[in-house]
Design an enzyme around this catalytic site. Structure first.
Site, mmCIF file in Angstrom:
data_model
loop_
_atom_site.group_PDB
_atom_site.id
_atom_site.type_symbol
_atom_site.label_atom_id
_atom_site.label_comp_id
_atom_site.label_asym_id
_atom_site.label_seq_id
_atom_site.Cartn_x
_atom_site.Cartn_y
_atom_site.Cartn_z
ATOM 1 N N ASN A 96 9.260 4.287 2.750
ATOM 2 C CA ASN A 96 9.246 3.911 4.168
ATOM 3 C C ASN A 96 10.569 3.239 4.468
ATOM 4 O O ASN A 96 11.255 2.760 3.576
ATOM 5 C CB ASN A 96 8.139 2.885 4.436
ATOM 6 C CG ASN A 96 6.773 3.427 4.169
ATOM 7 O OD1 ASN A 96 6.396 3.583 3.015
ATOM 8 N ND2 ASN A 96 6.046 3.725 5.209
ATOM 9 N N ARG B 287 0.834 -1.210 0.000
ATOM 10 C CA ARG B 287 0.000 0.000 0.000
ATOM 11 C C ARG B 287 0.872 1.265 0.000
ATOM 12 O O ARG B 287 0.947 1.968 -0.997
ATOM 13 C CB ARG B 287 -0.941 -0.017 1.217
ATOM 14 C CG ARG B 287 -2.050 1.011 1.175
ATOM 15 C CD ARG B 287 -1.645 2.418 1.523
ATOM 16 N NE ARG B 287 -1.054 2.545 2.858
ATOM 17 C CZ ARG B 287 -0.517 3.666 3.312
ATOM 18 N NH1 ARG B 287 -0.485 4.753 2.550
ATOM 19 N NH2 ARG B 287 0.031 3.729 4.517
ATOM 20 N N ASP B 288 1.570 1.526 1.085
ATOM 21 C CA ASP B 288 2.314 2.787 1.179
ATOM 22 C C ASP B 288 3.449 2.801 0.164
ATOM 23 O O ASP B 288 3.832 3.862 -0.339
ATOM 24 C CB ASP B 288 2.878 2.972 2.599
ATOM 25 C CG ASP B 288 3.080 4.424 2.976
ATOM 26 O OD1 ASP B 288 2.728 5.307 2.161
ATOM 27 O OD2 ASP B 288 3.594 4.697 4.072
ATOM 28 N N HIS C 267 5.917 4.877 12.365
ATOM 29 C CA HIS C 267 5.816 4.777 10.894
ATOM 30 C C HIS C 267 6.805 5.794 10.315
ATOM 31 O O HIS C 267 6.479 6.970 10.165
ATOM 32 C CB HIS C 267 4.366 5.078 10.488
ATOM 33 C CG HIS C 267 4.090 5.071 9.016
ATOM 34 N ND1 HIS C 267 3.379 4.065 8.380
ATOM 35 C CD2 HIS C 267 4.392 5.953 8.035
ATOM 36 C CE1 HIS C 267 3.260 4.340 7.099
ATOM 37 N NE2 HIS C 267 3.863 5.487 6.853
ATOM 38 N N CYS D 180 4.282 9.216 -0.348
ATOM 39 C CA CYS D 180 2.879 9.606 -0.429
ATOM 40 C C CYS D 180 2.747 10.611 -1.556
ATOM 41 O O CYS D 180 3.461 11.610 -1.583
ATOM 42 C CB CYS D 180 2.411 10.228 0.887
ATOM 43 S SG CYS D 180 0.755 10.930 0.762
ATOM 44 N N HIS E 92 9.373 7.225 7.480
ATOM 45 C CA HIS E 92 9.914 7.269 6.120
ATOM 46 C C HIS E 92 11.403 7.610 6.244
ATOM 47 O O HIS E 92 11.834 8.191 7.244
ATOM 48 C CB HIS E 92 9.141 8.296 5.287
ATOM 49 C CG HIS E 92 7.765 7.802 4.921
ATOM 50 N ND1 HIS E 92 7.463 7.309 3.674
ATOM 51 C CD2 HIS E 92 6.633 7.686 5.649
ATOM 52 C CE1 HIS E 92 6.196 6.923 3.646
ATOM 53 N NE2 HIS E 92 5.664 7.140 4.847
HETATM 54 P P1 HMG Z 1 -13.035 14.388 -2.576
HETATM 55 O O1 HMG Z 1 -12.695 14.713 -4.004
HETATM 56 O O2 HMG Z 1 -13.088 15.492 -1.591
HETATM 57 O O3 HMG Z 1 -14.405 13.597 -2.390
HETATM 58 O O4 HMG Z 1 -12.013 13.262 -2.106
HETATM 59 P P2 HMG Z 1 -15.588 13.207 -3.307
HETATM 60 O O5 HMG Z 1 -16.585 12.577 -2.404
HETATM 61 O O6 HMG Z 1 -15.993 14.376 -4.146
HETATM 62 O O7 HMG Z 1 -15.007 12.067 -4.259
HETATM 63 C C1 HMG Z 1 -14.246 12.305 -5.428
HETATM 64 C C2 HMG Z 1 -14.457 11.161 -6.385
HETATM 65 O O8 HMG Z 1 -13.943 9.953 -5.821
HETATM 66 C C3 HMG Z 1 -15.935 10.892 -6.671
HETATM 67 O O9 HMG Z 1 -15.986 10.336 -7.983
HETATM 68 C C4 HMG Z 1 -16.285 9.819 -5.671
HETATM 69 O O10 HMG Z 1 -17.365 9.022 -6.071
HETATM 70 C C5 HMG Z 1 -15.002 9.020 -5.599
HETATM 71 P P3 HMG Z 1 -16.807 11.117 -9.134
HETATM 72 O O11 HMG Z 1 -18.180 11.299 -8.616
HETATM 73 O O12 HMG Z 1 -16.083 12.434 -9.303
HETATM 74 O O13 HMG Z 1 -16.692 10.189 -10.326
HETATM 75 N N1 HMG Z 1 -14.767 8.392 -4.305
HETATM 76 C C6 HMG Z 1 -14.327 7.127 -4.147
HETATM 77 N N2 HMG Z 1 -14.047 6.167 -5.035
HETATM 78 C C7 HMG Z 1 -13.617 4.981 -4.537
HETATM 79 N N3 HMG Z 1 -13.445 4.744 -3.216
HETATM 80 C C8 HMG Z 1 -13.717 5.683 -2.305
HETATM 81 C C9 HMG Z 1 -14.168 6.948 -2.764
HETATM 82 N N4 HMG Z 1 -14.513 8.094 -2.149
HETATM 83 C C10 HMG Z 1 -14.867 8.971 -3.083
HETATM 84 N N5 HMG Z 1 -13.521 5.431 -1.002
HETATM 85 C C11 HMG Z 1 -11.216 11.517 -0.675
HETATM 86 C C12 HMG Z 1 -11.970 12.834 -0.761
HETATM 87 C C13 HMG Z 1 -10.949 11.202 0.783
HETATM 88 C C14 HMG Z 1 -12.088 10.405 -1.291
HETATM 89 C C15 HMG Z 1 -9.904 11.652 -1.476
HETATM 90 O O14 HMG Z 1 -9.238 12.800 -1.046
HETATM 91 C C16 HMG Z 1 -9.001 10.467 -1.322
HETATM 92 O O15 HMG Z 1 -9.306 9.380 -1.759
HETATM 93 N N6 HMG Z 1 -7.802 10.671 -0.723
HETATM 94 C C17 HMG Z 1 -6.876 9.603 -0.443
HETATM 95 C C18 HMG Z 1 -5.463 10.097 -0.639
HETATM 96 C C19 HMG Z 1 -4.518 8.973 -0.322
HETATM 97 O O16 HMG Z 1 -4.821 7.803 -0.479
HETATM 98 N N7 HMG Z 1 -3.294 9.345 0.140
HETATM 99 C C20 HMG Z 1 -2.284 8.375 0.486
HETATM 100 C C21 HMG Z 1 -2.603 7.614 1.736
HETATM 101 S S1 HMG Z 1 -2.228 8.518 3.236
HETATM 102 C C22 HMG Z 1 -0.535 8.260 3.464
HETATM 103 O O17 HMG Z 1 0.137 7.753 2.598
HETATM 104 C C23 HMG Z 1 0.082 8.586 4.809
HETATM 105 C C24 HMG Z 1 0.346 7.359 5.675
HETATM 106 O O18 HMG Z 1 1.193 6.452 5.011
HETATM 107 C C25 HMG Z 1 0.989 7.743 7.001
HETATM 108 C C26 HMG Z 1 2.186 8.675 6.838
HETATM 109 O O19 HMG Z 1 3.163 8.315 6.183
HETATM 110 O O20 HMG Z 1 2.080 9.768 7.375
HETATM 111 C C27 HMG Z 1 -0.968 6.621 5.991
HETATM 112 MG MG MG Z 2 3.426 6.605 4.961
#
Ligand code: HMG
Ligand code: MG
Length: 285
Positions: A247, A13-14, A205, A238, A207
């Site tokens: 990571n 995933r990450d 966690h 990310c 990086h």
């Molecule tokens: P948004 O644009 O504000 O929300 O996104 P929305 O409700 O308008 O959704 C946008 C589109 O996505 C729509 O599609 C939804 O239907 C669809 P459209 O109508 O335009 O065709 N949608 C989805 N599709 C599939 N699965 C879903 C989903 N939700 C909405 N669950 C949202 C808000 C939260 C969805 C978006 O910002 C998002 O998905 N963000 C995720 C970003 C991400 O994954 N980042 C990396 C992970 S975090 C990380 O890496 C840090 C970590 O490792 C820890 C660290 O290192 O610090 C964990």
């Molecule tokens: Mg991370």
């Protein structure tokens, strides 16, 4: 008896979420199946996020469907909202993770809402997961520094972590999202969090952007933390945090933890094979 330290493998995933080249679903499945032979109890397999935001994770359901599961392993998935949680459950994720940020800047860039709004999104996930008996892990990003807001105080991180813990997360993973933490900044952050949450409910966690991840793990071990996230072959980053390189590599973390006299239960030979395959995925065929 040698004390056990859990390495939570987050590479599929990450690690892979940050690859610009689309990795074939079959290769993701092969990587997870190889990792399933190594001895992990937890593997973060994918995330059920918007494919518009992270196209690389758009095959989350297919990945979960394709893997050969071992009953001893929890296959985890990230879920940003109730829609993602339902999809993760349909795909039979053993546990899910919600993810918030100690900084407002990263919250906006990563999940398009404020921290307070993110808690509102997570609340129904927590309620449904409690009824279904699905464990929920909580990530806090930017625990010492944010790529947008700069340094984050230990109190801010502790407050964020406590909010997720109080919602019912069984474990809080403290994310040094851009690898900016050093033992000097990690120490006061951990002290503040441990004042708010039992140390056995915390994970690190890290990086490895600036090569401090192993030193941070060592510092956390000295403070009683016994779970760390790591990524096979050091894959990762990310897409919404410039500077978030991979990571800490699982191989390096396991070796350091063993050298310090702890046990991870991992087979380092099988891990090395998975790392070689993981590395091959990051290079164009
Ligand atoms: P948004 O644009 O504000 O929300 O996104 P929305 O409700 O308008 O959704 C946008 C589109 O996505 C729509 O599609 C939804 O239907 C669809 P459209 O109508 O335009 O065709 N949608 C989805 N599709 C599939 N699965 C879903 C989903 N939700 C909405 N669950 C949202 C808000 C939260 C969805 C978006 O910002 C998002 O998905 N963000 C995720 C970003 C991400 O994954 N980042 C990396 C992970 S975090 C990380 O890496 C840090 C970590 O490792 C820890 C660290 O290192 O610090 C964990
Ligand atoms: Mg991370």
């Amino acid at each position: 008896m040698t004390e056990h330290v859990t390495l939570f493998e987050v590479g599929p995933r990450d690690g892979l979420q940050n690859e610009s080249r689309m990795i074939p679903t079959a290769d993701k499945i092969k990587l997870i199946d190889m990792l399933s032979t190594v001895g992990f109890s937890k593997i973060e397999a994918t995330s059920f996020v918007s494919p518009k935001w992270v196209p690389q994770m758009g095959d989350a359901a297919e990945v979960m469907q394709g893997i050969s599961r071992k009953p001893s392993i929890h296959y985890a998935a990230l879920t940003p909202n109730l829609r993602g949680y339902h999809a993760a459950l349909d795909a039979k994720a053993d546990e899910v993770a919600i993810f918030a940020s100690a900084s407002e800047g990263f919250s906006q860039k990563n999940i398009n809402c404020s921290f307070a709004e993110s808690l509102e999104r997570f609340a129904p996930i927590m309620a449904e997961a409690k009824t279904a008996g699905i464990p929920v892990r909580g990530y806090v990003s930017c625990v010492t520094e944010c790529p947008y807001d700069g340094p984050i105080t230990p109190e801010q991180t502790a407050k964020t972590a406590k909010a997720l813990f109080d919602m019912g997360c069984y474990e809080i993973s403290l994310g040094d999202t851009i690898g900016a933490a050093t033992p000097a900044t990690t120490a006061p952050m951990i002290d503040a969090v441990v004042d708010a949450i039992p140390v056995q409910n915390l994970a690190g966690h890290f990086h490895d952007t600036h090569g401090h991840a192993l030193a941070n793990i060592e510092l956390c071990l000295s403070k009683g933390i016994r779970c760390f996230d790591s990524s096979v072959a050091g894959l990762g980053g990310c897409p919404y945090a410039p500077g978030a390189k991979g990571n800490v590599a699982t191989e390096a973390a396991a070796q350091r933890i063993h050298d310090l006299g702890f046990d991870t239960g991992l087979d380092l030979t099988k891990l090395a094979k998975a790392a070689t395959f993981a590395q091959s995925l990051t290079r164009p065929a």
